[in-house]
Design a protein around this motif. Structure first.
Motif, PDB file in Angstrom:
ATOM      1  N   ASN A 240       0.818  -1.210   0.000  1.00  0.00           N
ATOM      2  CA  ASN A 240       0.000   0.000   0.000  1.00  0.00           C
ATOM      3  C   ASN A 240       0.854   1.264   0.000  1.00  0.00           C
ATOM      4  N   ARG A 241       2.050   1.161   0.562  1.00  0.00           N
ATOM      5  CA  ARG A 241       2.961   2.312   0.587  1.00  0.00           C
ATOM      6  C   ARG A 241       3.352   2.737  -0.825  1.00  0.00           C
ATOM      7  N   TYR A 242       3.384   1.799  -1.742  1.00  0.00           N
ATOM      8  CA  TYR A 242       3.776   2.087  -3.124  1.00  0.00           C
ATOM      9  C   TYR A 242       2.589   2.032  -4.086  1.00  0.00           C
ATOM     10  N   THR A 243       1.378   2.055  -3.551  1.00  0.00           N
ATOM     11  CA  THR A 243       0.173   2.105  -4.370  1.00  0.00           C
ATOM     12  C   THR A 243      -0.348   3.530  -4.362  1.00  0.00           C
ATOM     13  N   GLU A 244      -0.431   4.143  -5.544  1.00  0.00           N
ATOM     14  CA  GLU A 244      -0.790   5.554  -5.595  1.00  0.00           C
ATOM     15  C   GLU A 244      -1.307   5.930  -6.983  1.00  0.00           C
ATOM     16  N   LEU A 245      -1.964   7.062  -7.038  1.00  0.00           N
ATOM     17  CA  LEU A 245      -2.469   7.598  -8.308  1.00  0.00           C
ATOM     18  C   LEU A 245      -1.434   8.584  -8.850  1.00  0.00           C
ATOM     19  N   VAL A 246      -0.987   8.325 -10.078  1.00  0.00           N
ATOM     20  CA  VAL A 246       0.010   9.180 -10.739  1.00  0.00           C
ATOM     21  C   VAL A 246      -0.615   9.733 -12.020  1.00  0.00           C
ATOM     22  N   TYR A 247      -0.304  10.993 -12.329  1.00  0.00           N
ATOM     23  CA  TYR A 247      -0.862  11.568 -13.556  1.00  0.00           C
ATOM     24  C   TYR A 247       0.127  12.545 -14.187  1.00  0.00           C
ATOM     25  N   GLU A 248      -0.039  12.735 -15.487  1.00  0.00           N
ATOM     26  CA  GLU A 248       0.773  13.685 -16.253  1.00  0.00           C
ATOM     27  C   GLU A 248      -0.126  14.819 -16.724  1.00  0.00           C
ATOM     28  N   TYR A 249       0.398  16.051 -16.652  1.00  0.00           N
ATOM     29  CA  TYR A 249      -0.413  17.205 -17.009  1.00  0.00           C
ATOM     30  C   TYR A 249       0.485  18.318 -17.567  1.00  0.00           C
ATOM     31  N   VAL A 270      -4.650  17.174 -18.783  1.00  0.00           N
ATOM     32  CA  VAL A 270      -4.125  15.914 -18.272  1.00  0.00           C
ATOM     33  C   VAL A 270      -3.955  14.917 -19.416  1.00  0.00           C
ATOM     34  N   THR A 271      -2.742  14.374 -19.544  1.00  0.00           N
ATOM     35  CA  THR A 271      -2.421  13.450 -20.632  1.00  0.00           C
ATOM     36  C   THR A 271      -2.714  12.002 -20.255  1.00  0.00           C
ATOM     37  N   TYR A 272      -2.366  11.628 -19.038  1.00  0.00           N
ATOM     38  CA  TYR A 272      -2.691  10.266 -18.604  1.00  0.00           C
ATOM     39  C   TYR A 272      -2.956  10.239 -17.108  1.00  0.00           C
ATOM     40  N   VAL A 273      -3.720   9.210 -16.716  1.00  0.00           N
ATOM     41  CA  VAL A 273      -3.987   8.925 -15.309  1.00  0.00           C
ATOM     42  C   VAL A 273      -3.616   7.473 -15.084  1.00  0.00           C
ATOM     43  N   ALA A 274      -2.793   7.221 -14.063  1.00  0.00           N
ATOM     44  CA  ALA A 274      -2.313   5.863 -13.784  1.00  0.00           C
ATOM     45  C   ALA A 274      -2.703   5.466 -12.376  1.00  0.00           C
ATOM     46  N   TYR A 275      -3.291   4.275 -12.255  1.00  0.00           N
ATOM     47  CA  TYR A 275      -3.586   3.684 -10.960  1.00  0.00           C
ATOM     48  C   TYR A 275      -2.510   2.627 -10.691  1.00  0.00           C
ATOM     49  N   LYS A 276      -1.498   3.035  -9.944  1.00  0.00           N
ATOM     50  CA  LYS A 276      -0.338   2.176  -9.717  1.00  0.00           C
ATOM     51  C   LYS A 276      -0.550   1.318  -8.474  1.00  0.00           C
ATOM     52  N   GLN A 277      -0.417  -0.008  -8.629  1.00  0.00           N
ATOM     53  CA  GLN A 277      -0.589  -0.963  -7.536  1.00  0.00           C
ATOM     54  C   GLN A 277       0.765  -1.580  -7.170  1.00  0.00           C
ATOM     55  N   HIS A 278       1.745  -0.789  -6.854  1.00  0.00           N
ATOM     56  CA  HIS A 278       3.112  -1.233  -6.576  1.00  0.00           C
ATOM     57  C   HIS A 278       3.699  -1.935  -7.787  1.00  0.00           C
ATOM     58  N   PHE A 279       3.403  -3.218  -7.988  1.00  0.00           N
ATOM     59  CA  PHE A 279       4.021  -3.955  -9.081  1.00  0.00           C
ATOM     60  C   PHE A 279       3.127  -4.108 -10.308  1.00  0.00           C
ATOM     61  N   PHE A 280       1.916  -3.548 -10.272  1.00  0.00           N
ATOM     62  CA  PHE A 280       1.035  -3.612 -11.437  1.00  0.00           C
ATOM     63  C   PHE A 280       0.319  -2.271 -11.581  1.00  0.00           C
ATOM     64  N   THR A 281       0.021  -1.916 -12.827  1.00  0.00           N
ATOM     65  CA  THR A 281      -0.472  -0.570 -13.091  1.00  0.00           C
ATOM     66  C   THR A 281      -1.564  -0.588 -14.155  1.00  0.00           C
ATOM     67  N   SER A 282      -2.565   0.276 -13.962  1.00  0.00           N
ATOM     68  CA  SER A 282      -3.597   0.527 -14.966  1.00  0.00           C
ATOM     69  C   SER A 282      -3.478   1.982 -15.387  1.00  0.00           C
ATOM     70  N   VAL A 283      -3.391   2.221 -16.691  1.00  0.00           N
ATOM     71  CA  VAL A 283      -3.178   3.581 -17.188  1.00  0.00           C
ATOM     72  C   VAL A 283      -4.173   3.879 -18.305  1.00  0.00           C
ATOM     73  N   LEU A 284      -4.774   5.068 -18.232  1.00  0.00           N
ATOM     74  CA  LEU A 284      -5.611   5.588 -19.323  1.00  0.00           C
ATOM     75  C   LEU A 284      -4.878   6.783 -19.920  1.00  0.00           C
ATOM     76  N   LEU A 285      -4.498   6.683 -21.194  1.00  0.00           N
ATOM     77  CA  LEU A 285      -3.738   7.729 -21.866  1.00  0.00           C
ATOM     78  C   LEU A 285      -4.582   8.341 -22.982  1.00  0.00           C
ATOM     79  N   ALA A 286      -4.500   9.659 -23.131  1.00  0.00           N
ATOM     80  CA  ALA A 286      -5.250  10.361 -24.173  1.00  0.00           C
ATOM     81  C   ALA A 286      -4.302  10.889 -25.239  1.00  0.00           C
ATOM     82  N   ASP A 287      -4.680  10.743 -26.512  1.00  0.00           N
ATOM     83  CA  ASP A 287      -3.869  11.321 -27.587  1.00  0.00           C
ATOM     84  C   ASP A 287      -3.862  12.842 -27.492  1.00  0.00           C
ATOM     85  N   GLU A 288      -5.030  13.417 -27.228  1.00  0.00           N
ATOM     86  CA  GLU A 288      -5.143  14.848 -26.942  1.00  0.00           C
ATOM     87  C   GLU A 288      -5.559  14.990 -25.482  1.00  0.00           C
ATOM     88  N   PRO A 289      -4.879  15.842 -24.719  1.00  0.00           N
ATOM     89  CA  PRO A 289      -5.126  15.907 -23.273  1.00  0.00           C
ATOM     90  C   PRO A 289      -6.586  16.201 -22.935  1.00  0.00           C
TER      91      PRO A 289
END
Length: 635
Positions: A240-249, A270-289
């Protein structure tokens, strides 16, 4: 043999034939010949669907998912229109069932739900969790993907409540899954997924056709993406310490929501939103922010004994733009490992998802430690690779260790003279400081010289502290008694229900060994510093504080690292052992304190040239001394 493409027209033809046969049998008394023809048509349909599914390398849960709508019941349609308006059409189709479509690739096993049109299950085929259970990023309703929109007849609808019509086709080697929310035969809102062989990234598009008179483009249309992250690691607190929401903007900047109970942030572009689960990640990326994004992160682990299923709940609200009355948003979806090598290969700035440290710390990890460990782990087993890398780092830092030890030796040699100065000028602090600085200057020594080497090593130590918890390659790699170098090792489990606060319910051996090594190292270095550093009048007794640190630091290490990755504890253990060895070699075979003493005496005899700053400081101190004497005479 060349793989055949799925022929959707053939499937439609067989289904139409089957529908006609059913209608004839319903309206007319069947003859034996007609019954035989019906059975033959059914068999042909099943065989055709089976061959088509095999040709696309997909597994179809229900063949009804691909049927063409039969003539709709007008009464049923009118009743549904009262609730759903034009989108009532979607609920009259054969696909209006709580069923899923199963599609497999080399890396995924995916289920697409008719209701909502989104992925209801994502299984990563190559990985298992700490308990040998397959890794599911999405399963059993832990995720929600919904578009909230208004209609031209003043309704507010959610795609999660509506039925989509699925179809699976081929585009070269890629598999295309289309989920369509229909308002008519040629009017629909589509989720289009294109899966590539041996790739964790899939193309994802949300588009509409003929919906300009259905969707109200003047009202906000929000895409809501929610995910409750499953626990995959042995220590839920460490994961849980390394599980966090990361995003690019804002054109390449990156940020994250921290570990607080509830985090909320709104950003623009915002270009992408990532749901990082320590060793696994779900990311939604947009071609146009996305124009804006509202993101929320909530911690779900309040009690490690009770909250054992999920780690965090992530949520994002992303606006969809309507152009010409239609929606057309091209994106990408990533479901896969939080592996620096994999993420950086996409050249989409996804390596920023990895917590490698900011500034120089991240630079050291990216360009030194990650390539170095990648090379070493390709030659040696992973545990040996950690030891070899530790040896190389300590050898590279040995000149700094040498300078630090020489500085301590100089201070230890000068201590008797400093004590004499303190005694001689015990009633004159200004003069005592002047004479002490003059002695340091003549001898070529400085109390700060021992601190500078330690500060130089700090970027390396911190970079490694960030490297090991982020090293996906260590996941489930054993070494000696450790079953998994990315998690804690265990030599003893406490009885069920018993746990030591801040320590845990188990005993890890690597942190114990690392703590012992740190204690010995600090005993050697801190003891010498205590012997060489004089106690300044009016200042805290640093010797006493350092004495406490000798015992406090290893104890803190023992508690802090008991639930950390055993690979990190292994590094600290080996690193301190090597440092102790280097210091013993320097002390016994390299440094000659008699020679250092003689050199100091020679330096003291030489006239010391003062720079402009030193002259200015000397003048200021002399003026201060004269003012003090003048004040004393007046009194």
């Amino acid at each position: 043999m060349e793989e055949k493409k799925l022929d959707i027209n053939s499937i439609i033809g067989f289904i139409l034939i089957f529908g006609i046969l059913v209608y004839i049998m319903y309206t007319n008394q069947p003859t034996p010949e007609e019954l035989e023809a019906e059975e033959q048509a059914k068999q042909e349909q099943v065989e055709a669907e089976k061959k088509a599914a095999e040709a696309t390398d997909t597994k179809v849960v229900s063949s009804e998912d691909f049927t063409v709508p039969s003539p709709t019941d007008s009464l049923k349609l009118e009743a549904l229109k009262g609730k759903l308006g034009a989108l009532a059409y979607s609920s009259t189709l054969p696909s209006a069932k709580d069923e899923t479509t199963l599609v497999e690739t080399d890396l995924f096993e995916l289920k697409f739900s008719n209701k909502g049109g989104y992925l209801s299950e994502v299984k990563l085929k190559e990985f298992v969790n700490y308990d040998s259970i397959p890794i599911y990023i999405i399963k059993d309703g832990n995720a929600d993907f919904n578009i909230n929109f208004g209609t031209s007849d003043n309704r507010t609808l959610n795609t999660r409540d509506l039925y989509f019509e699925p179809s699976v086709t081929k585009n070269g080697d890629n598999t295309v899954v289309s989920m369509k929310l229909k308002a008519g035969p040629d009017k629909f809102l589509e989720y289009r997924y294109e899966l590539k062989p041996d790739d964790y990234m899939m193309d994802f598009t949300i588009r509409s056709q003929g919906m300009s008179n259905v969707i109200n483009g003047s009202q906000p249309i929000d895409l809501n993406w929610d995910l409750k992250t499953y626990r995959h690691a042995k220590s839920i607190s460490y994961e849980n310490r390394y599980t966090e929401l990361v995003y690019e903007y804002d054109g390449g900047k990156d940020s994250y929501l921290g570990q607080s109970e509830l985090s909320d942030d709104t950003e623009e572009s915002v270009t992408y939103v990532a749901y990082k689960q320590h060793f696994f990640t779900s990311v939604l990326l947009a071609d146009e922010p996305f124009a804006t994004a509202n993101m929320v992160s909530k911690n779900l682990v309040q009690d490690e004994e009770i909250d054992t299923l999920y780690t965090k709940a992530f949520s994002s609200k992303l606006p969809l733009e309507v152009k010409g009355g239609e929606i057309n948003k091209t994106m990408d979806l990533y479901f896969g490992p939080s592996d620096y090598k994999v993420l950086s290969s996409y050249n989409r700035n996804l390596d920023e998802i990895m917590p490698l440290g900011w500034g120089i710390f991240g630079w050291i990890n990216r360009y030194v430690f990650i390539p170095l460990f990648g090379f070493l782990s390709g030659v040696f087993p992973y545990g040996i690779a950690i030891i070899v890398m530790t040896v190389l780092v300590r050898i590279a830092m040995s000149p700094v260790t040498y300078k630090s030890y020489v500085s301590q030796a100089k201070m230890r040699i000068l201590k008797p003279e400093i004590n004499e100065i303190n005694e001689k000028y015990k009633d004159n602090a200004m003069k005592k400081q002047q004479e002490t600085m003059a002695l340091y200057s003549k001898a070529g020594a400085s109390p700060m010289a021992g601190c500078l080497p330690a500060l130089m090593q700090l970027p390396v130590f911190y970079a490694l502290f960030m490297f090991f918890p982020s090293a996906f390659v260590l996941r489930q790699k054993p070494f000696l008694w450790a079953e998994d170098l990315s998690s804690y090792d265990t030599i003893y489990h406490f009885p069920p229900g018993f746990s030591i606060p801040f320590y845990g319910d188990h005993v890890s051996l690597f942190p114990i060994l690392a703590s012992i090594a740190i204690f010995i190292y600090m005993k050697m270095t801190t003891g010498q510093q205590m012997a060489s550093q004089p106690t300044q009048e009016g200042m805290p007794d640093m010797g006493k504080m350092m004495k406490y640190m000798i015992y406090f630091s290893p104890l803190m290490m023992l508690f802090f690292f008991n639930n950390y990755a055993s690979g990190l504890s292994l590094y600290y253990f080996v690193s301190n052992l090597i440092t102790i060895g280097i210091m013993l070699v320097i002390k016994n075979y390299i440094i000659d304190e008699d020679k250092i003493h003689a050199k100091i005496q020679q330096n003291k005899k030489k006239p010391k040239k003062e720079n402009r700053f030193q002259k200015k400081m000397k003048e200021m101190m002399e003026q201060a001394e004269q003012q003090k004497k003048a004040q004393q005479r007046k009194k």
